[in-house]
Design a protein around this motif. Sequence first.
Motif, short mmCIF file in Angstrom:
data_model
loop_
_atom_site.label_atom_id
_atom_site.label_comp_id
_atom_site.label_asym_id
_atom_site.label_seq_id
_atom_site.Cartn_x
_atom_site.Cartn_y
_atom_site.Cartn_z
N VAL A 58 0.90 -1.30 -0.03
CA VAL A 58 0.05 0.07 -0.06
C VAL A 58 0.87 1.41 -0.01
N ASN A 59 0.41 2.37 0.16
CA ASN A 59 0.98 3.56 0.08
C ASN A 59 1.05 4.43 1.23
N TRP A 60 0.39 4.12 2.27
CA TRP A 60 -0.05 4.91 3.47
C TRP A 60 0.75 4.39 4.72
N GLN A 61 1.52 3.51 4.73
CA GLN A 61 2.28 3.14 6.31
C GLN A 61 3.52 3.51 6.12
N PRO A 62 4.25 3.58 7.42
CA PRO A 62 5.54 4.17 7.54
C PRO A 62 6.67 3.18 6.53
N ILE A 63 6.36 1.95 6.46
CA ILE A 63 7.33 1.50 5.68
C ILE A 63 6.30 0.42 4.78
N ASN A 64 5.92 0.63 3.45
CA ASN A 64 4.99 -0.10 2.71
C ASN A 64 5.60 -1.60 1.97
N ARG A 65 5.32 -2.42 2.69
CA ARG A 65 5.87 -3.81 2.48
C ARG A 65 5.39 -4.51 1.25
N ALA A 66 6.37 -4.84 0.32
CA ALA A 66 5.80 -5.92 -0.74
C ALA A 66 5.29 -7.09 -0.03
N LYS A 67 4.24 -7.71 -0.98
CA LYS A 67 4.01 -9.08 -0.51
C LYS A 67 5.04 -10.18 -0.94
N GLU A 68 5.13 -11.18 -0.11
CA GLU A 68 6.01 -12.25 -0.59
C GLU A 68 5.55 -13.31 -1.79
N PRO A 69 6.47 -13.88 -2.36
CA PRO A 69 5.69 -14.66 -3.35
C PRO A 69 4.65 -15.40 -2.76
N GLY A 70 3.62 -15.63 -3.61
CA GLY A 70 2.43 -16.70 -3.12
C GLY A 70 1.59 -15.83 -2.11
N GLN A 71 2.03 -14.92 -1.60
CA GLN A 71 1.25 -14.14 -0.21
C GLN A 71 -0.07 -13.56 -0.97
N LEU A 72 -0.16 -13.07 -2.30
CA LEU A 72 -1.22 -12.45 -2.75
C LEU A 72 -2.41 -13.60 -2.97
N ALA A 73 -2.16 -14.73 -3.38
CA ALA A 73 -3.06 -15.79 -3.35
C ALA A 73 -3.52 -16.29 -1.91
N ARG A 74 -2.47 -16.43 -0.72
CA ARG A 74 -2.78 -16.75 0.18
C ARG A 74 -3.81 -15.74 1.08
N ASN A 75 -3.52 -14.69 0.96
CA ASN A 75 -4.35 -13.56 1.79
C ASN A 75 -5.56 -13.53 0.95
N SER A 76 -5.65 -13.53 -0.30
CA SER A 76 -6.97 -13.41 -1.12
C SER A 76 -7.80 -14.71 -0.83
N LEU A 77 -7.35 -15.80 -0.67
CA LEU A 77 -8.11 -17.13 -0.47
C LEU A 77 -8.42 -17.14 1.02
N THR A 78 -7.72 -16.40 1.77
CA THR A 78 -8.20 -16.38 3.21
C THR A 78 -9.42 -15.90 3.59
N HIS A 79 -9.73 -14.61 2.65
CA HIS A 79 -10.94 -13.95 2.66
C HIS A 79 -11.97 -15.05 2.12
N VAL A 80 -11.68 -15.69 0.94
CA VAL A 80 -12.59 -16.66 0.59
C VAL A 80 -13.16 -17.64 1.54
N ALA A 81 -12.24 -18.15 2.10
CA ALA A 81 -12.21 -19.39 3.04
C ALA A 81 -12.99 -18.97 4.11
N ARG A 82 -13.18 -17.73 4.47
CA ARG A 82 -13.70 -16.92 5.69
C ARG A 82 -15.14 -16.45 5.23
N GLY A 83 -15.54 -16.58 3.96
CA GLY A 83 -16.79 -16.20 3.67
C GLY A 83 -17.12 -15.21 2.15
N ALA A 84 -16.01 -14.62 1.80
CA ALA A 84 -15.98 -13.82 0.78
C ALA A 84 -16.37 -14.52 -0.60
N ASP A 85 -17.43 -13.92 -1.17
CA ASP A 85 -17.83 -14.43 -2.47
C ASP A 85 -17.41 -13.31 -3.45
N ALA A 86 -16.53 -12.62 -3.12
CA ALA A 86 -15.74 -11.69 -4.20
C ALA A 86 -14.44 -11.37 -3.57
#
Length: 675
Positions: free
Chosen positions: A317-345
């Motif tokens: 993101v652009n608004w934290q003191p240090i804006n950390r990039a995601k690690e390889p594979g973290q994009l999918a893990r984060n996204s699918l954690t939301h789906v696992a916990r009920g997100a349908d989008a």
Amino acid sequence: MEHPARRFEHEGIAFGCDYNPEQWDPAVWPEDIRLMQEAGVDLVAINVFGWSHIEPRAGEYDFAALDAIIEQLHTAGIRVNLGTGTSSPPPWLTTAHPELLPVAEDGTRRFPGGRQAWCPSSPVFREAALRLVDAVAERYGSHPAVALWHVSNELGCHNALCYCDESAASFRRWLEARYGTIDALNDAWGTGFWSQRYGAWAEILPPRATLSTRNPGQLLDFQRFSSDELLAYYRAEVEVLARRSDIPATTNFMVTAHIKNLDYWSWAGAMDVIANDHYLDHRLADPRTELSFAADLTRGLAEGAPWLLMEHSTGAVNWQPINRAKEPGQLARNSLTHVARGADAVCFFQWRASVQGSEKFHSALLPHAGTDSTLWREVVELGRVIESLGEIAGTRVDADVAVLFSWESWWATDTEMRPSHELGYLDQVHAAYGAVHALGITVDVVAPGSDLSGYRLVVIPGLHLVSDADAASIDAWVRSGGTALVTFYSGIVDEDDRVRTGGYPGAFRETLGVAVEEFAPVAADEPLTLDSGASASLWTERSRVTTAEVVDRFVDGPSAGFPALTRNERGEGEAWYLATLPSADAYRDIVARLADDADIRPPARLMPESAGAEPTLDVVRRRSDDASYLFVINHGTDDVLLEARGDELVTGTSCTGTLTAPAGAVRIIREEQVS
């Protein structure tokens, strides 16, 4: 006037983004849409910040560009989440009416040049905004491309609390409606203190900056008022939309660690579908667990129904003191954690990374580096996986444990004068949730007063403000056979922020069988030890048991020898009280004991060689009447083996008893049977 609830329908799980075509030459649009199709994007939010483009001057509308992009998206088979465009006023409006600009608590006016530069109580802003909403709804209210109305954007992110004279007048009207008489308000606010007694409504102001600390009751009611005021604004937009269109409407909540000004429990019923924006906050000690908590709380707002992840990020993101990039594979893990916990989008801010403006270093689906990039390839792969999960849409999440959460308690706890500023409400909530999460057990996050009959264990962290009725419902649930864990600083005040006398923890004293005489907090660098050998920090109490038994005591610190953990048999159930903040390991062990006693287990059993891997895993089950799906998200650096049987949807393979979840990967099983 309420409109009938309208259901958001989408085939499968939506994969989407915000798109800001006004930032780009129209010659770029066809290429953007072609790449959206390549990535699998099928839901796009537009016109979120479109006001100055579609109404460049007061009363003059230019919809040519918006018409064009909607038609291009529609032709490509991409549905539109259409913004009403009202989130930030255009310069012509604030120039003509500077009185609509918000005022900070120190009395200084805030100027345009950012976003949300408007007072929620301003009639001038509301009139202009609703006129725009009506024009947008009239033009697009029956357009076949539009699947959802996106009302404003992140309401209250910056302007929830306004202290101007217009807000003061509205606050007084809200107070008069709430209390009826000035005497009732004086009683609620305890104005006998410091000669604050009011004789007329006109004497009351918002809690502007003072030379000393302010009245806690006034602060609490101003939070309530501010949340209600923005909700009333949301309802006003929806009312205009409903006159022109039967398309469902929502706005994007901000269920996250640093936004606390809106009580979303009171907002949820006004939404046709619950939507949330979430970004990893690396200022927290454990941002991954906070992601799971936020998703579970969003599902709680949806009353267990599927919800929409309206925004998150592919990387930094652009608004934290240090804006950390995601690690390889973290994009999918984060996204699918939301789906696992009920997100349908699964939607992102934004489609194409901006090259100008405040958010030009915020990540996007299409990065500055373009399509020849690792991030783009991860995006395309995520789109493929999301498309393969269509059958999961509409299913619900299994949970046997609930954690109670209250925005009002957050407001009342984190006030100007309290026993310790080293610990806030959300710290208690995150610690309690983290203890359950570390065991691999799925949690529902629910409001005080919720029906608890479906849970075997309920954790109640730091519920400082609680009504007598909500406390009684918890007690009744315990007496009927439930197990509750209540933590310190709970039950202390009523809805008026009035301390319950006779001994803490006030409303829960009989339930817990404990009477606390005095708080004795300590500094963060003062370690505490318990009889059991567990370490703790920040809080101690001097208490005595009435009907409870002592399970653990303080060895040192200002409350040495006093109870630190107690258990009270109450009817058919039991109520535990935790009078300190244990270390993460000790907290997990306490919750593990209670979960084991209640026969609560994680959704899947780890194989012996993977024992102890629970803290690196998210394992969640979603189910319908005739199918169940096991999500296994491995955040660790080692492969994990667990028991599973069925078809694995990410790889298209089957497992016949043992599933290997590779390090950093996600596996989703359509289960043959659930033990």
